[in-house]
Design a protein around this motif. Sequence first.
Motif, PDB file in Angstrom:
ATOM      1  N   ASN A 127       2.301  16.092  -3.070  1.00  0.00           N
ATOM      2  CA  ASN A 127       2.439  16.805  -1.796  1.00  0.00           C
ATOM      3  C   ASN A 127       1.534  16.182  -0.731  1.00  0.00           C
ATOM      4  O   ASN A 127       0.402  15.775  -1.028  1.00  0.00           O
ATOM      5  N   PRO A 128       2.011  16.118   0.510  1.00  0.00           N
ATOM      6  CA  PRO A 128       1.217  15.515   1.590  1.00  0.00           C
ATOM      7  C   PRO A 128       0.152  16.472   2.143  1.00  0.00           C
ATOM      8  O   PRO A 128       0.172  16.831   3.322  1.00  0.00           O
ATOM      9  N   THR A 129      -0.757  16.880   1.277  1.00  0.00           N
ATOM     10  CA  THR A 129      -1.856  17.739   1.739  1.00  0.00           C
ATOM     11  C   THR A 129      -2.845  16.895   2.537  1.00  0.00           C
ATOM     12  O   THR A 129      -2.850  15.661   2.449  1.00  0.00           O
ATOM     13  N   ASP A 130      -3.697  17.562   3.290  1.00  0.00           N
ATOM     14  CA  ASP A 130      -4.691  16.837   4.097  1.00  0.00           C
ATOM     15  C   ASP A 130      -5.572  15.958   3.217  1.00  0.00           C
ATOM     16  O   ASP A 130      -5.883  14.810   3.570  1.00  0.00           O
ATOM     17  N   ASN A 131      -5.960  16.504   2.075  1.00  0.00           N
ATOM     18  CA  ASN A 131      -6.839  15.753   1.176  1.00  0.00           C
ATOM     19  C   ASN A 131      -6.142  14.500   0.640  1.00  0.00           C
ATOM     20  O   ASN A 131      -6.730  13.403   0.620  1.00  0.00           O
ATOM     21  N   ASN A 132      -4.881  14.663   0.226  1.00  0.00           N
ATOM     22  CA  ASN A 132      -4.130  13.514  -0.299  1.00  0.00           C
ATOM     23  C   ASN A 132      -3.885  12.466   0.781  1.00  0.00           C
ATOM     24  O   ASN A 132      -3.992  11.258   0.531  1.00  0.00           O
ATOM     25  N   LEU A 133      -3.569  12.920   1.983  1.00  0.00           N
ATOM     26  CA  LEU A 133      -3.334  11.983   3.083  1.00  0.00           C
ATOM     27  C   LEU A 133      -4.608  11.224   3.436  1.00  0.00           C
ATOM     28  O   LEU A 133      -4.576  10.007   3.665  1.00  0.00           O
ATOM     29  N   ASN A 134      -5.723  11.938   3.474  1.00  0.00           N
ATOM     30  CA  ASN A 134      -7.001  11.284   3.785  1.00  0.00           C
ATOM     31  C   ASN A 134      -7.350  10.229   2.733  1.00  0.00           C
ATOM     32  O   ASN A 134      -7.789   9.122   3.068  1.00  0.00           O
ATOM     33  N   ASN A 135      -7.149  10.604   1.470  1.00  0.00           N
ATOM     34  CA  ASN A 135      -7.463   9.655   0.391  1.00  0.00           C
ATOM     35  C   ASN A 135      -6.610   8.394   0.492  1.00  0.00           C
ATOM     36  O   ASN A 135      -7.117   7.266   0.391  1.00  0.00           O
ATOM     37  N   TYR A 136      -5.313   8.601   0.697  1.00  0.00           N
ATOM     38  CA  TYR A 136      -4.423   7.438   0.725  1.00  0.00           C
ATOM     39  C   TYR A 136      -4.588   6.615   1.996  1.00  0.00           C
ATOM     40  O   TYR A 136      -4.309   5.410   1.995  1.00  0.00           O
ATOM     41  N   CYS A 137      -5.036   7.226   3.060  1.00  0.00           N
ATOM     42  CA  CYS A 137      -5.351   6.439   4.254  1.00  0.00           C
ATOM     43  C   CYS A 137      -6.552   5.533   3.984  1.00  0.00           C
ATOM     44  O   CYS A 137      -6.552   4.355   4.353  1.00  0.00           O
ATOM     45  N   GLN A 138      -7.566   6.093   3.332  1.00  0.00           N
ATOM     46  CA  GLN A 138      -8.742   5.288   2.996  1.00  0.00           C
ATOM     47  C   GLN A 138      -8.372   4.166   2.033  1.00  0.00           C
ATOM     48  O   GLN A 138      -8.775   3.013   2.204  1.00  0.00           O
ATOM     49  N   TRP A 139      -7.583   4.517   1.028  1.00  0.00           N
ATOM     50  CA  TRP A 139      -7.181   3.503   0.044  1.00  0.00           C
ATOM     51  C   TRP A 139      -6.271   2.448   0.664  1.00  0.00           C
ATOM     52  O   TRP A 139      -6.326   1.273   0.279  1.00  0.00           O
ATOM     53  N   SER A 140      -5.451   2.853   1.625  1.00  0.00           N
ATOM     54  CA  SER A 140      -4.585   1.882   2.308  1.00  0.00           C
ATOM     55  C   SER A 140      -5.421   0.876   3.091  1.00  0.00           C
ATOM     56  O   SER A 140      -5.128  -0.331   3.093  1.00  0.00           O
ATOM     57  N   ALA A 141      -6.464   1.387   3.759  1.00  0.00           N
ATOM     58  CA  ALA A 141      -7.363   0.493   4.500  1.00  0.00           C
ATOM     59  C   ALA A 141      -8.051  -0.482   3.548  1.00  0.00           C
ATOM     60  O   ALA A 141      -8.175  -1.682   3.838  1.00  0.00           O
ATOM     61  N   ASP A 142      -8.480   0.037   2.397  1.00  0.00           N
ATOM     62  CA  ASP A 142      -9.123  -0.825   1.397  1.00  0.00           C
ATOM     63  C   ASP A 142      -8.131  -1.847   0.830  1.00  0.00           C
ATOM     64  O   ASP A 142      -8.490  -3.003   0.574  1.00  0.00           O
ATOM     65  N   PHE A 143      -6.901  -1.392   0.632  1.00  0.00           N
ATOM     66  CA  PHE A 143      -5.851  -2.255   0.089  1.00  0.00           C
ATOM     67  C   PHE A 143      -5.580  -3.422   1.038  1.00  0.00           C
ATOM     68  O   PHE A 143      -5.526  -4.591   0.634  1.00  0.00           O
ATOM     69  N   VAL A 144      -5.419  -3.103   2.306  1.00  0.00           N
ATOM     70  CA  VAL A 144      -5.153  -4.138   3.304  1.00  0.00           C
ATOM     71  C   VAL A 144      -6.312  -5.133   3.359  1.00  0.00           C
ATOM     72  O   VAL A 144      -6.112  -6.353   3.423  1.00  0.00           O
ATOM     73  N   ALA A 145      -7.533  -4.610   3.307  1.00  0.00           N
ATOM     74  CA  ALA A 145      -8.708  -5.485   3.329  1.00  0.00           C
ATOM     75  C   ALA A 145      -8.729  -6.396   2.103  1.00  0.00           C
ATOM     76  O   ALA A 145      -9.100  -7.579   2.194  1.00  0.00           O
ATOM     77  N   LYS A 210       2.383   8.672   7.959  1.00  0.00           N
ATOM     78  CA  LYS A 210       3.669   8.148   7.489  1.00  0.00           C
ATOM     79  C   LYS A 210       3.874   6.689   7.863  1.00  0.00           C
ATOM     80  O   LYS A 210       4.536   5.936   7.143  1.00  0.00           O
ATOM     81  N   ASP A 211       3.310   6.288   8.980  1.00  0.00           N
ATOM     82  CA  ASP A 211       3.505   4.918   9.454  1.00  0.00           C
ATOM     83  C   ASP A 211       2.483   3.943   8.890  1.00  0.00           C
ATOM     84  O   ASP A 211       2.692   2.723   8.956  1.00  0.00           O
ATOM     85  N   ASN A 212       1.393   4.456   8.348  1.00  0.00           N
ATOM     86  CA  ASN A 212       0.311   3.557   7.955  1.00  0.00           C
ATOM     87  C   ASN A 212      -0.079   3.607   6.475  1.00  0.00           C
ATOM     88  O   ASN A 212      -0.693   2.658   5.977  1.00  0.00           O
ATOM     89  N   ILE A 213       0.244   4.697   5.798  1.00  0.00           N
ATOM     90  CA  ILE A 213      -0.025   4.715   4.356  1.00  0.00           C
ATOM     91  C   ILE A 213       0.962   3.778   3.679  1.00  0.00           C
ATOM     92  O   ILE A 213       2.179   3.897   3.855  1.00  0.00           O
ATOM     93  N   ILE A 214       0.447   2.851   2.925  1.00  0.00           N
ATOM     94  CA  ILE A 214       1.293   1.851   2.274  1.00  0.00           C
ATOM     95  C   ILE A 214       2.215   2.526   1.254  1.00  0.00           C
ATOM     96  O   ILE A 214       1.769   3.337   0.441  1.00  0.00           O
ATOM     97  N   ASN A 215       3.488   2.201   1.350  1.00  0.00           N
ATOM     98  CA  ASN A 215       4.504   2.720   0.417  1.00  0.00           C
ATOM     99  C   ASN A 215       4.568   4.253   0.431  1.00  0.00           C
ATOM    100  O   ASN A 215       4.779   4.888  -0.614  1.00  0.00           O
ATOM    101  N   TYR A 216       4.395   4.815   1.602  1.00  0.00           N
ATOM    102  CA  TYR A 216       4.342   6.282   1.762  1.00  0.00           C
ATOM    103  C   TYR A 216       5.543   6.971   1.111  1.00  0.00           C
ATOM    104  O   TYR A 216       5.395   7.980   0.416  1.00  0.00           O
ATOM    105  N   ILE A 217       6.727   6.411   1.315  1.00  0.00           N
ATOM    106  CA  ILE A 217       7.961   7.072   0.882  1.00  0.00           C
ATOM    107  C   ILE A 217       8.037   7.254  -0.634  1.00  0.00           C
ATOM    108  O   ILE A 217       8.701   8.169  -1.134  1.00  0.00           O
ATOM    109  N   ASN A 218       7.352   6.388  -1.378  1.00  0.00           N
ATOM    110  CA  ASN A 218       7.381   6.491  -2.839  1.00  0.00           C
ATOM    111  C   ASN A 218       6.179   7.241  -3.409  1.00  0.00           C
ATOM    112  O   ASN A 218       6.045   7.359  -4.633  1.00  0.00           O
ATOM    113  N   ILE A 219       5.323   7.729  -2.534  1.00  0.00           N
ATOM    114  CA  ILE A 219       4.126   8.442  -2.985  1.00  0.00           C
ATOM    115  C   ILE A 219       4.198   9.932  -2.672  1.00  0.00           C
ATOM    116  O   ILE A 219       3.863  10.775  -3.506  1.00  0.00           O
ATOM    117  N   PHE A 220       4.678  10.250  -1.468  1.00  0.00           N
ATOM    118  CA  PHE A 220       4.679  11.650  -1.026  1.00  0.00           C
ATOM    119  C   PHE A 220       6.087  12.234  -0.979  1.00  0.00           C
ATOM    120  O   PHE A 220       7.055  11.541  -0.698  1.00  0.00           O
TER     121      PHE A 220
END
Length: 221
Positions: A127-145, A210-220
């Motif tokens: 589910n796209p809860t605030d906590n899950n979205l925050n975590n995956y945003c951080q992980w997406s930034a780390d992934f890109v780096a 939705k636009d920045n979390i990597i592979n959002y459609i297959n996660i949430f």
Amino acid sequence: MKISNILTCAIVFILATGCVKNNMSKTKNNGKNIEVDPLTILKEQTEQNNPFVSNAKNQLLQLVGDKQFDSYIKKQGILDCKDDSNESSCVLNFYLNEFYKLKYDIQLKKVIEENQAEHKIELKKINPTDNNLNNYCQWSADFVAAVYSKDTENITNRYQPLFRMSEQDLAALKTKILKDNYSHFLIDENPSILDEMKTDYLENCLSSPKDNIINYINIFR
């Protein structure tokens, strides 16, 4: 006639008779009718000088496989064509019908398997809860780096499974980042710029997950 001559003649007669019997036996054995497999005869008769039948058979052969082919076509009733007035036409129709039937079954099975795989993916989505979205945003930034810095170990062992990415999806992400020549130039000149890029990415992601979390459609969901 002397007894010795009579015995000699008798022995010669017995031996001669035995030879004749042996020869007759061999002829009889050699003259046995060898049974030929009716399927072999049917295939030879219908394929001879008929490329349409041969091509149709080869198409079906590719689907069934060489080892199982004869037993398969027997089971499906090809020998019924023996009594047909036009054996070649009957066999041709048989091969074509079996080919398209199997091809349809294979395609149907593939669609079912794909649907099942998609269903499993849906069940695993979160589910796209605030906590899950925050975590995956951080992980997406780390992934890109990690991709920018070519951190192969973390990309393969951590981020690819975490973001449920296929090899094709990962290759597309790498290609996209590889084309960002300007950012690569900045990182080469000043590696600490990568931390600033991560911060910027995180801010953008939190604004538009939705636009920045990597592979959002297959996660949430």
